[in-house]
Design a protein around this motif. Structure first.
Motif, mmCIF file in Angstrom:
data_model
loop_
_atom_site.group_PDB
_atom_site.id
_atom_site.type_symbol
_atom_site.label_atom_id
_atom_site.label_comp_id
_atom_site.label_asym_id
_atom_site.label_seq_id
_atom_site.Cartn_x
_atom_site.Cartn_y
_atom_site.Cartn_z
ATOM 1 N N ALA A 101 -6.028 -52.799 79.310
ATOM 2 C CA ALA A 101 -6.489 -51.998 78.170
ATOM 3 C C ALA A 101 -7.150 -50.698 78.632
ATOM 4 C CB ALA A 101 -7.468 -52.814 77.332
ATOM 5 N N SER A 102 -7.703 -50.716 79.845
ATOM 6 C CA SER A 102 -8.481 -49.544 80.273
ATOM 7 C C SER A 102 -7.630 -48.433 80.891
ATOM 8 C CB SER A 102 -9.536 -49.973 81.289
ATOM 9 O OG SER A 102 -8.922 -50.371 82.493
ATOM 10 N N ILE A 103 -6.488 -48.803 81.465
ATOM 11 C CA ILE A 103 -5.737 -47.830 82.283
ATOM 12 C C ILE A 103 -5.392 -46.550 81.520
ATOM 13 C CG2 ILE A 103 -3.559 -47.451 83.520
ATOM 14 C CD1 ILE A 103 -3.693 -50.445 84.274
ATOM 15 N N ASP A 104 -4.738 -46.708 80.364
ATOM 16 C CA ASP A 104 -4.310 -45.530 79.610
ATOM 17 C C ASP A 104 -5.511 -44.715 79.130
ATOM 18 O OD1 ASP A 104 -1.992 -44.133 78.671
ATOM 19 O OD2 ASP A 104 -2.665 -44.598 76.643
ATOM 20 N N LYS A 105 -6.593 -45.424 78.797
ATOM 21 C CA LYS A 105 -7.794 -44.719 78.311
ATOM 22 C C LYS A 105 -8.436 -43.909 79.430
ATOM 23 C CE LYS A 105 -8.678 -48.492 75.113
ATOM 24 N NZ LYS A 105 -9.380 -49.771 75.001
ATOM 25 N N ILE A 106 -8.389 -44.431 80.653
ATOM 26 C CA ILE A 106 -8.956 -43.687 81.790
ATOM 27 C C ILE A 106 -8.077 -42.486 82.116
ATOM 28 C CG2 ILE A 106 -9.411 -43.805 84.284
ATOM 29 C CD1 ILE A 106 -10.372 -46.682 83.856
ATOM 30 N N LEU A 107 -6.751 -42.706 82.059
ATOM 31 C CA LEU A 107 -5.837 -41.615 82.412
ATOM 32 C C LEU A 107 -5.786 -40.531 81.340
ATOM 33 C CD1 LEU A 107 -2.863 -43.623 83.958
ATOM 34 C CD2 LEU A 107 -4.653 -42.374 85.148
ATOM 35 N N ARG A 108 -5.999 -40.937 80.062
ATOM 36 C CA ARG A 108 -5.903 -39.940 78.974
ATOM 37 C C ARG A 108 -7.126 -40.022 78.071
ATOM 38 N NH1 ARG A 108 -0.899 -39.494 75.951
ATOM 39 N NH2 ARG A 108 -1.533 -41.437 75.009
ATOM 40 N N PRO A 109 -8.285 -39.595 78.589
ATOM 41 C CA PRO A 109 -9.513 -39.704 77.799
ATOM 42 C C PRO A 109 -9.469 -38.898 76.494
ATOM 43 C CG PRO A 109 -9.894 -38.415 79.789
ATOM 44 C CD PRO A 109 -8.532 -38.991 79.909
#
Lengths: 170, 156
Positions: free
Chosen positions: A23-31
């Motif tokens: 769940a965190s990966i995309d949020k970290i890559l595209r804040p």
């Protein structure tokens, strides 16, 4: 909890951790994208949104890593439960309002499938299921197959060889 | 199990939280401290892209009749309202919808793609898919449907 119980709790811990990492990966890559998702929930005051969008993905990632490797499991599971209650509140309030926006959940998966998940009863039930997993890990985890128990055993053996020999003979 | 007091559990949780705050701040301090300026610059960047057009240019293109408008949103979003004459090609189900409009497009067709607003990236995705299919004249109307509708331009 004995025998198979340990294995089930261990599996729940690894699954929960993996879900948090995913769940965190995309949020970290595209804040930026995550900022607009948090904004669309219309729950937080404007100045807080950027802070939540910047910090929350890292918190998810750290919870995931610590759960998978078994470091400070109870603390991570506790944080995971709080986060899930926060997410569930956001989902439920917006579902109740009829504001069926992009859920923003597991976006890395949905991006791969070129899909977008809107808030729905299944997404609320899924988060409830994950919360239940978190509660089970928090209550019953006994650091089975975890990095912290491995390290503490190593330290025990080094510092108190006679005690640990007796302990492991039992 | 080592008997961990609840206080110890909370201490470790606070430590994880602090590490998350530090990592988040290091990566996103600009967004967190100057969010207004940060997002204004991002939006300006999107509007200044080579193949992006403004609302006025989109209106002129619409009036010229030379352009075909493609709506990249979902059918549920398209049906209640869209730019007059725009064809539905949801970026997320491109393969299902593109064959339905393919006969109205040629390689030299002038196309304008849009989605809901400047924050959505569906139009950008659709533009990429169209370029991969050999369409060269594809422009992005980044401000999208919400801005078009807000100005009361022709819709259906």
């Amino acid at each position: 909890m004995q025998g198979k119980g340990h294995i089930i709790v261990f599996l729940f811990r690894v699954i929960l951790g993996s879900l948090f990492i995913l769940a965190s990966i995309d949020k970290i890559l595209r804040p930026d994208n995550f900022y607009y998702i948090v904004k669309s929930y219309e729950l937080l005051p404007e100045p807080l949104i950027a802070y939540i969008a910047g910090i929350l993905p890292w918190l998810e990632f750290l919870i995931g890593i610590t759960l998978v490797f078994g470091i400070a499991v109870k603390s991570s599971a506790l944080l995971a439960c709080f986060l899930l209650i926060f997410f569930l509140s956001g989902l439920s309030i917006n579902y109740y309002r009829g504001n069926l926006i992009n859920c923003g959940c597991y976006t890395v998966l949905f991006r791969m499938l070129e899909m977008e998940e809107t808030i729905s009863i299944p997404s609320i039930l899924r988060d409830l299921g994950i919360l239940l997993m978190g509660v089970i890990v928090f209550c019953f985890d006994r650091e089975y197959f975890s990095l912290s128990s491995f390290i503490s055993r190593l330290l025990d053996r080094k510092n108190f060889p006679e005690l640990t020999t007796a302990k492991y003979r039992k | 199990m080592r008997n961990q007091s609840f206080l110890r559990i909370l201490q470790k949780a606070a430590f994880i939280l602090i590490v998350a705050v530090v990592c988040g701040f290091l990566q996103n301090h600009e967004m967190m401290l100057h969010s207004d300026r940060y997002f204004q610059e991002k939006e300006a960047e999107k509007l200044q892209k080579e193949d992006a057009i403004t609302l006025e240019e989109a209106k002129e293109a619409f009036e010229s009749g030379e352009y075909i408008f493609l709506d990249a949103r979902s059918e549920e979003e398209y049906l209640p309202g869209h730019i007059a004459g725009a064809l539905l090609v949801p970026a997320v189900s491109f393969d299902d919808y593109f064959p339905l409009v393919q006969n109205r497009l040629t390689g030299s067709s002038k196309i304008i793609v849009y989605c809901s607003d400047i924050h959505c990236d569906l139009a950008e995705k659709l533009k990429e898919r169209l370029k991969n299919h050999g369409f060269e004249h594809v422009r992005l109307f980044a401000e999208g449907w919400l801005e078009w509708a807000a100005f009361g331009f022709p819709s259906e």
